[in-house]
Design a protein around this motif. Structure first.
Motif, PDB file in Angstrom:
ATOM      1  N   SER B 107      -6.965 -15.341   2.115  1.00 12.29           N
ATOM      2  CA  SER B 107      -6.418 -13.985   1.962  1.00 12.29           C
ATOM      3  C   SER B 107      -5.844 -13.909   0.541  1.00 12.29           C
ATOM      4  CB  SER B 107      -5.369 -13.675   3.044  1.00 12.29           C
ATOM      5  OG  SER B 107      -4.270 -14.548   2.986  1.00 12.29           O
ATOM      6  N   ARG B 108      -4.520 -13.963   0.391  1.00 14.32           N
ATOM      7  CA  ARG B 108      -3.966 -13.911  -0.959  1.00 14.32           C
ATOM      8  C   ARG B 108      -2.588 -14.560  -0.996  1.00 14.32           C
ATOM      9  NH1 ARG B 108      -2.302  -7.460  -1.781  1.00 14.32           N
ATOM     10  NH2 ARG B 108      -0.909  -7.346   0.013  1.00 14.32           N
ATOM     11  N   ARG B 109      -2.106 -14.791  -2.212  1.00 11.24           N
ATOM     12  CA  ARG B 109      -0.774 -15.374  -2.440  1.00 11.24           C
ATOM     13  C   ARG B 109      -0.673 -16.805  -1.897  1.00 11.24           C
ATOM     14  NH1 ARG B 109       1.534 -12.719  -5.267  1.00 11.24           N
ATOM     15  NH2 ARG B 109       3.177 -14.276  -5.281  1.00 11.24           N
ATOM     16  N   ASP B 145       0.755 -10.768 -12.111  1.00 11.21           N
ATOM     17  CA  ASP B 145       0.465 -11.119 -10.713  1.00 11.21           C
ATOM     18  C   ASP B 145       0.460  -9.853  -9.851  1.00 11.21           C
ATOM     19  OD1 ASP B 145       1.163 -12.469  -7.928  1.00 11.21           O
ATOM     20  OD2 ASP B 145       0.776 -14.162  -9.231  1.00 11.21           O
ATOM     21  N   ASN B 146       0.923  -9.904  -8.613  1.00  9.82           N
ATOM     22  CA  ASN B 146       0.959  -8.717  -7.764  1.00  9.82           C
ATOM     23  C   ASN B 146       1.945  -8.918  -6.627  1.00  9.82           C
ATOM     24  OD1 ASN B 146      -0.448  -6.061  -6.985  1.00  9.82           O
ATOM     25  ND2 ASN B 146      -0.471  -7.230  -5.069  1.00  9.82           N
ATOM     26  N   GLU B 147       2.887  -8.020  -6.495  1.00 10.94           N
ATOM     27  CA  GLU B 147       3.801  -8.019  -5.353  1.00 10.94           C
ATOM     28  C   GLU B 147       4.322  -9.411  -5.016  1.00 10.94           C
ATOM     29  OE1 GLU B 147       1.588  -6.059  -2.289  1.00 10.94           O
ATOM     30  OE2 GLU B 147       1.792  -4.097  -3.196  1.00 10.94           O
ATOM     31  N   PHE B 148       5.070  -9.975  -5.943  1.00 14.07           N
ATOM     32  CA  PHE B 148       5.688 -11.283  -5.677  1.00 14.07           C
ATOM     33  C   PHE B 148       6.401 -11.270  -4.327  1.00 14.07           C
ATOM     34  CE2 PHE B 148       6.110 -11.965 -10.502  1.00 14.07           C
ATOM     35  CZ  PHE B 148       5.080 -12.898 -10.530  1.00 14.07           C
ATOM     36  N   TRP B 269       7.381  -0.360  -8.708  1.00 16.03           N
ATOM     37  CA  TRP B 269       7.359  -0.791  -7.307  1.00 16.03           C
ATOM     38  C   TRP B 269       6.275  -0.031  -6.566  1.00 16.03           C
ATOM     39  CZ3 TRP B 269       9.091   1.616  -2.578  1.00 16.03           C
ATOM     40  CH2 TRP B 269       9.541   2.924  -2.723  1.00 16.03           C
ATOM     41  N   ASP B 270       5.973  -0.527  -5.367  1.00 12.95           N
ATOM     42  CA  ASP B 270       4.856  -0.003  -4.584  1.00 12.95           C
ATOM     43  C   ASP B 270       5.396   0.737  -3.380  1.00 12.95           C
ATOM     44  OD1 ASP B 270       3.350  -1.241  -6.464  1.00 12.95           O
ATOM     45  OD2 ASP B 270       2.688  -2.890  -5.182  1.00 12.95           O
ATOM     46  N   ASN B 271       5.124   2.025  -3.335  1.00 11.77           N
ATOM     47  CA  ASN B 271       5.783   2.934  -2.405  1.00 11.77           C
ATOM     48  C   ASN B 271       4.833   3.370  -1.283  1.00 11.77           C
ATOM     49  OD1 ASN B 271       7.508   4.781  -1.214  1.00 11.77           O
ATOM     50  ND2 ASN B 271       7.099   6.387  -2.734  1.00 11.77           N
ATOM     51  N   TYR B 272       5.054   2.806  -0.105  1.00 11.97           N
ATOM     52  CA  TYR B 272       4.238   3.120   1.073  1.00 11.97           C
ATOM     53  C   TYR B 272       5.160   3.652   2.163  1.00 11.97           C
ATOM     54  CZ  TYR B 272       0.500   0.600  -1.267  1.00 11.97           C
ATOM     55  OH  TYR B 272      -0.460   0.215  -2.164  1.00 11.97           O
ATOM     56  N   PRO B 273       5.491   4.919   2.128  1.00 14.36           N
ATOM     57  CA  PRO B 273       6.548   5.425   3.022  1.00 14.36           C
ATOM     58  C   PRO B 273       6.274   5.226   4.512  1.00 14.36           C
ATOM     59  CG  PRO B 273       6.222   6.946   1.221  1.00 14.36           C
ATOM     60  CD  PRO B 273       5.115   5.926   1.130  1.00 14.36           C
ATOM     61  N   MET B 336       3.980   1.923  -9.033  1.00 13.12           N
ATOM     62  CA  MET B 336       2.676   1.383  -9.429  1.00 13.12           C
ATOM     63  C   MET B 336       1.624   1.636  -8.357  1.00 13.12           C
ATOM     64  SD  MET B 336       1.025   0.003 -11.861  1.00 13.12           S
ATOM     65  CE  MET B 336       1.817  -1.124 -13.025  1.00 13.12           C
ATOM     66  N   GLU B 337       2.036   1.571  -7.088  1.00 11.35           N
ATOM     67  CA  GLU B 337       1.117   1.877  -6.000  1.00 11.35           C
ATOM     68  C   GLU B 337       1.786   2.928  -5.118  1.00 11.35           C
ATOM     69  OE1 GLU B 337      -0.096  -1.632  -3.874  1.00 11.35           O
ATOM     70  OE2 GLU B 337      -0.549  -2.755  -5.704  1.00 11.35           O
ATOM     71  N   GLN B 338       1.200   4.109  -5.085  1.00 12.23           N
ATOM     72  CA  GLN B 338       1.754   5.179  -4.252  1.00 12.23           C
ATOM     73  C   GLN B 338       0.770   5.491  -3.136  1.00 12.23           C
ATOM     74  OE1 GLN B 338       4.734   7.151  -4.105  1.00 12.23           O
ATOM     75  NE2 GLN B 338       3.635   7.603  -2.196  1.00 12.23           N
TER      76      GLN B 338
HETATM   77 ZN   LIG Z   1      -0.222  -3.603  -2.757  1.00 11.85          ZN
END
Ligand SMILES: [Zn+2]
Ligand SMILES: [Zn+2]
Ligand SMILES: [Zn+2]
Lengths: 662, 662, 662
Positions: B107-109, B145-148, B269-273, B336-338
């Motif tokens: 997967s990732r990370r 990187d992405n979303e530590f 930041w990445d905003n996923y309400p 950064m991600e909406q």
């Molecule tokens: Zn993401």
């Protein structure tokens, strides 16, 4: 009672009881009207107490005693329980769970289907057993192993499966480029550059690639089927004229049962209605579990009957013919283990209602079972199943189930054909990919599939459950509740079927390609013409959140369509999809996007009527099934019910001559 | 639209799509009004398909296509997803979870921040990438990187971290005597006599020493920051004039974001309400989750905006200056991600309400976002994110979010300053120690912190969320809901701040020393003068158990104080603390011991009034935010609301010229 | 206050505090009226900071300070917390959990009782400690280790236990044939052909053989007892004239406490009423947990008092005599750790109600405690117990409990005998086998046992809890709620007891043989004469499913009997058992098959009356206990209650001269 009517049998463990009981038991079985006795599926340690040393004397006698009493024997390969000496000498046969832990000796099913070592032992014990008893006059058939997949044992994540998986992939894909493309491995840099980089999809940091999971499910399913086929080949060789079957289990979905039954003569399954409801139906609400606690739910039980009855129709007419089987619709399944008192393995194990054993037996017959075999003869006085019931109690007295079996009149139960006018399509690959990415914790492949099945049953309609690639030419209505994985060839066949029959599809239909990706051109892929439109949105509804379609409340899932050639039969009345099409119709094809039991029932009722069938609204817990000219009215309620002029006593059945449907 | 107003962007994966789509996509992005395109954060396997072999051609073209269309590129280091070849060649880079299991590729990370091996690879790929594109005219900035920390990856319990932790401790404490004292290891004979006796605090028989856990959290946070700083140093060297940022994630608390953002130019930041509400807010009740299922909760979203806006104020003016940043209050963060449609990773993933994408974008701007970048351009047709939405659907048609973005009028959204009169203090070390010993399963650092934040927002007040050691001189009211870990120097600064501002503290304030022990002289340590009293009791209330303070019902937590120099503003009306002080006041400092949303709101309303601010009671789901002279009225309800003479449509916003506060 | 009345003590950790506090603490303890101080149970790292290096000076001084103040010392072996150096030098001493994971250093109880390596260290430190302090005038007694079994540490599945288990089995069974027979290993081919094939019963594919589990429980229990007995032998040798005890814990069931207490002089237990209710009583409903959140439940607490008071009566008169103890009924237990404020280890940790510490102390005395020792002197300012209360707060001020202790008048609490007329039989082996195959997720050994105990207490009856093999000659009524495992010799003794006393049995009585099999001749085995009938059915009722017996509703469990010599006192009114016997009576023996608190109470009330006792119906939360001529009326309710002419204040007690029972 002759072969022409329902036969009865029993599961029996002579090795559990002193020899001085054997003669009496056999006589008592015979007197009860039993014909078949299944034995020896867990008796390896008594057949071969140390490697290469076989002790058949006890089994010779056990079979002879049954034979002398006029009983027929179903003999089993004992591979569900490799003995301690085998496991300790060859620990590499053990499976590992998805957490990486070895699954140890000490209960059953402790092996990895992919283990070449275990395969060799499996072939060896099968050969020895079949050599000795393959032509014994009492032995009429064989059961392979026992309940494949039970306790989550289809998939192992241990060394044997880890080693075999890359080879399986290499055979399937040929090149890593093809595999990387099929799985979409460019996503998250998951691309492989060597076959041995590929592991089972467990222990990943977050969810694994669903295509990876899908192929692992296929791989494990194939390993299981190969394992069984090796046994069957030996049985065919050494036991000519006997049939071979396997006892499948309730709602197990981890392997492709169509593939696993190809080499069998017919299939059997193990029917535990109360355990099924408590333990294998986690999607059923508490209210329903309570209502049917002592009878099981009629539709859950009959779904399994219909499923296993249809298994041998196979995945295609071609495949069935290749195996020398008729492609025609077959009945002829058995219930190999039929609950006849409380079970011991659910969180709650209520006593069956008075009459339930007769009701279950009759229902099994009405759905096509030729034989019902009760589990088990005498309740175990030892080990894991001490709390499980049998026909006899621990103390050898006759338990409640015994009396119900004794009192059952089978004269009205001829073993004729079940001819259902409606096919419900079912496919394990769709199940795997559906449940891998549910998108809604309250939804599953079984939930969606049962929603349509229960609606059909509540309308009094007989249903065949068949593989989508089976011959569908005999059906007037074809219902495909959850075929999310849709190869192009399959869609072409369904398109052809739509010329002669009416088709009803559920949500998420044709969303996925064969490798588990989404179609590049969206839902329905290249088959938008067939459905008459395309997907617009899918909406995953949290508990309490609903949207409306007419008077129906939609829960869990709502998808909407843009009608192109088709038209909108029903549209959403509120929510983000307000005004969009919820039920799409194009010619003979109706596609339902909304998850709503009442809407599904309404749509199906209308389609059935159009197809010239006569749906009738049945009360909850009351069902009708037809076989060989007889209609069985079944009441699973604990209250008497009056339906269509009949008075049905609580937990009871009535057999009537079938009225020809309009 | 110029730089002076809100900018838009998009997250894009050219490697997922055929090259013949690239030109068209770029043109369509430009036509939609997008300025920035973020790419390549997961593309390592395409940059370096085998060790040392780099394949830049595709990325050259991808960037050039965007450049030619007039788009600006945000390029990412691809270290969130080390490729298979790297993991199999260097398996020691993998992290282990707290159960001791390896966290596998797939997967990732899948890496341990403390791995020196992985650090070398991280520097190498960063250097290669920055060498090639660092001065490309299209590349305006970098994302590391992405979303530590996503998927619980901040802390590893595997070999790399196990090896590094004792060294980190030795550097911090110098002697084992100091460490044993700081952790209180005399308790339960936990004293260490050699550095290498110390392991990560997992797999202990019962709960580990909270001081041990606290230092492990600090260690892991430092490893993460070091890992990033190594990349940033290379980017600074090879890509002059470009900024460097990172995209942080919703409510992640496992590392110190102040420390991790020190070396960045600004944060995103990445905003996923909707995902945030379902998945990252387990303390929110079901009723609220249902009510805001399609919009997310306004205060949870804006808390993250305010948090990330304040991150670069740093932990002290000194620290900020040392990095060459202005200590002044900064806006300038990005989303950064909406989310622009449904997400795929929560248990339930409802469609956003009509208008939600515009509402979220506007709210982001109003809280200080200079750029909002949507996730993602086209919905993935493969792998883990097949069920996730994008601006385009799988079939390339424009999804609902696309239309909302297209219709958004940004002319009223200037990128000016947010000037909040109130500071809410937030500190990750307090979070770690608070949540390690909650003492009440229903309480957490976030619950307590949000209780105060929501009260302020419900009173129409703009809030800066800042580190307690930041420069607080500009604030009229300072609210510290949950600063349980309180070094003496921090308390001294807060004491100084109380000369010019009003301070409000929540329960458990100043309960812990810097090493996570309790103060030998009890709560507030040596600062009882500042608070005007001392702790008497704390009471952990089980569900259903409440105590009263006036008309307020207190749940979960109640602590009482003995006023000394201070006075009791409110006292308990029943229960074991009856008659004892629940809210303590001393000069400008008010300390609330009781957990009660209504009491907190009452106390804050009064303090705000005293401070000359004008709190106004807003209806649930309606909020106001002010930026650069504009007031944004936001309605997250699905019904129209009339507030202060305005009619707000469902899920909508209104922009007005700001009225100067009294 | 002299020795003739209730004594008080405290748990104290001098090593946690600066030496300059020691003198003052001792004086303050003395002034509070405390007599005993328990110390050093976790102080190994301070006694022996490296292997073989002993540092006694601090402990010398600590004991001397207490001695000079006139306090008496209870000294502990420190083996609950082997230090880091020991664990790292001998990692083989660590236990493994049932998932196969090592249980690491970093809290407490990190050892395997079967480890011969650890046993040697245990003996060594015990010898060193006892050599130095065994004859110190302040040291009046010893506590072994601390809270055996806490955190699920009785059973290890690691190398030490794996190695020892086959040897233990070989000693017990002699031959594998005997073991295979006893366990019923023919079931599922579980037969062993070599001792070393047998592993602990963890990680099996599905549930392990219950007989395997039963013997593993016995093995682990024996390992624990042996471990302790090694320490006791050394203490007896080196500390003549001092007593030895152990502090058992609330409801711990993983080892046989009768066996573990055989070699002790008397037993103590640790009484945490609020933590007990929240954490150790998962079968208690939420309503009850809420009602008694601040006092604990009176019957749960007193059950433990009565249980531990009866422990030293042992498993037989013979065994007790062999140890030099009087077989007569003994009081003489202690509460070694008595909660005196909030605990820190439950999910919710409410403050005790005002008056609760006095109420608990009085209740302990009334049930036979000679000493109540509070936990702990001063609240810990470090490590795992920072949130736990003490008599002093962190800041050394006197906490609420301190004031209650100070105000307690013990003059009416003579340390005389408790003479209960009713025995409740309890047996750990029945607990193990009962809970291994519950057959109903809502039922457990404790649930069933407490149902009878609470009924007796609600009728105002004093109860001894004793082993079924103890001398029962003094009791007028004997209640055996859950003796499912029933060796023949035990049944013979109970048959004898039935000549002089009335016996009441609960469901599942005499269902299992000594090895955990079911009797071949069914429930009650060969003792159907004693009970007057035989088992017909057992019915496991899911939540919501009930059956009726007269006006009583039966939940969870219903079993029915066929009366032979006996008669049916009550029968089922509906359900599958309609018309069958629910309560069977034969002579002095009554057997209750139905799980119903109200039916049990009705049956017991009648039996008590027949036995000449005077049951009185007490309100919920009000209890009476009698000791040494004094009746203690206890009110655990937060409201005043009027009962039998007395007015009881909320959370309070009243002592009266006992009225002789009719
Ligand atoms: Zn993401
Ligand atoms: Zn079975
Ligand atoms: Zn304790």
């Amino acid at each position: 009672m002759s072969n022409t009517h329902l036969n009865l049998g029993v599961c029996y463990y002579p090795e559990h009881w002193p020899r001085d009981r054997w003669e009496g038991y056999a006589a008592k079985m015979k007197a009860l009207g039993l014909r078949y006795v299944r034995i020896a599926e867990f008796a390896w340690s008594r057949m071969e107490p140390e490697e290469g040393v076989y002790t058949w004397e006890w089994l010779d006698e056990a079979i002879d005693v049954l034979h002398r009493a006029g009983l027929e024997v179903v003999l089993c390969t004992p591979t569900a329980t490799p003995p301690a000496w085998l496991v300790r000498s060859y620990p590499e046969i053990l499976a590992h769970d998805e957490h990486g832990r070895v699954r140890e000796f000490g209960s059953r099913r402790h092996y990895d289907f992919a283990s070449q070592t275990y395969r060799a032992h499996s072939r060896r014990i099968t050969r020895e057993l079949a050599s000795r008893y393959g032509q014994h006059p009492a032995v009429v058939g064989w059961q392979t192993d026992n309940e494949f997949g039970c306790h989550g044992t289809t998939r192992s994540y241990g060394p044997a499966s880890r080693a075999a998986f890359p080879h399986w992939l290499q055979q399937k894909y040929g090149s890593l480029e093809a595999l990387n493309q099929a799985w979409g491995n460019v996503f998250w840099s998951q691309e492989y550059t060597a076959w041995d980089q590929i592991l089972p999809p467990n222990l990943t940091v977050t969810e694994p690639n669903p295509s990876h999971v899908l192929d692992y499910a296929r791989f494990a399913s194939d390993m299981l089927a190969e394992f069984q086929e090796e046994q069957i080949a030996i049985l065919r060789e050494l036991s000519p004229g006997r049939w071979v079957t396997h006892n499948f289990m309730i709602f197990f979905g981890d392997f492709d049962h169509y593939r696993a039954s190809e080499a069998l003569d017919f299939v059997t399954w193990d029917n535990y209605p109360t355990g099924m409801l408590e333990f294998f139906s986690d999607w059923v609400d508490e209210q329903t579990k309570l209502r049917f606690a002592r009878t099981g739910h009629p539709d859950l039980i009959s779904f399994n009957h219909d499923l296993y009855r249809g298994l041998k129709q196979g995945r295609s007419s071609a495949a069935a013919s290749a195996n020398g089987n008729s492609p025609a619709r077959q009945s002829g399944f058995w219930v190999m283990e039929q609950q006849c008192g409380q079970v011991n393995w659910a969180p709650y194990n209520p006593l069956p209602a008075a009459g339930a054993v007769q009701l279950w037996t009759t229902q099994a017959w009405a759905h096509g079972a030729d034989t019902v075999s009760y589990f088990r003869w005498r309740a175990a006085t030892m080990a894991q199943e001490v709390m499980h019931s049998g026909l006899l109690r621990h103390d050898e007295t006759e338990d409640r189930g015994f009396h119900e079996v004794k009192a059952l009149d089978r004269s009205g139960m001829p073993n004729g054909e079940v001819r259902a006018p409606v096919a419900l399509l079912h496919d394990y690959e769709s199940l795997w990919i559906f449940d891998q990415q549910r998108h809604n914790a309250g939804l599953s492949y079984w939930t969606q599939t049962l929603t349509y099945y229960c609606a059909l049953r509540s309308l009094g309609i007989d249903v065949d459950i068949v593989h989508p690639d089976a011959d569908l030419s005999a059906y007037r209505v074809i219902v495909a509740p959850a075929l999310t994985l849709m190869p192009e060839a399959r869609l072409q066949r369904l398109e052809a079927a739509a010329h002669g029959a009416r088709l009803v599809f559920g949500p998420r239909t044709a969303y996925r390609t064969e490798s588990g990706r989404a179609f590049e051109n969206g839902q329905f892929g290249s088959f938008k013409h067939l459905f008459g439109g395309r997907l617009l949105q899918f909406d995953s509804l949290r508990p309490g959140l609903t949207v409306g379609v007419g008077e129906h409340r939609v829960t869990t899932w709502a998808e909407s369509f843009e009608p192109r050639e088709g038209q909108s039969l029903h549209s959403y009345g509120d929510g983000p999809l307000e005004g969009q099409c919820a039920v799409l119709r194009h010619g003979n094809v109706t596609t339902v996007g909304a998850h709503s039991a009442t809407l599904v029932r309404e749509v199906l009722r209308e389609v059935l009527r159009e197809a010239g069938l006569s749906p009738q609204d049945l009360p909850e817990g009351v069902r009708i099934s037809r076989r060989a000219g007889v209609s069985a009215w079944l009441n699973f309620n604990s209250e008497p019910i009056t339906v269509a002029g009949r008075e049905l006593a609580p937990v009871s059945f009535t057999l009537e001559a079938e009225q020809v449907m309009a």
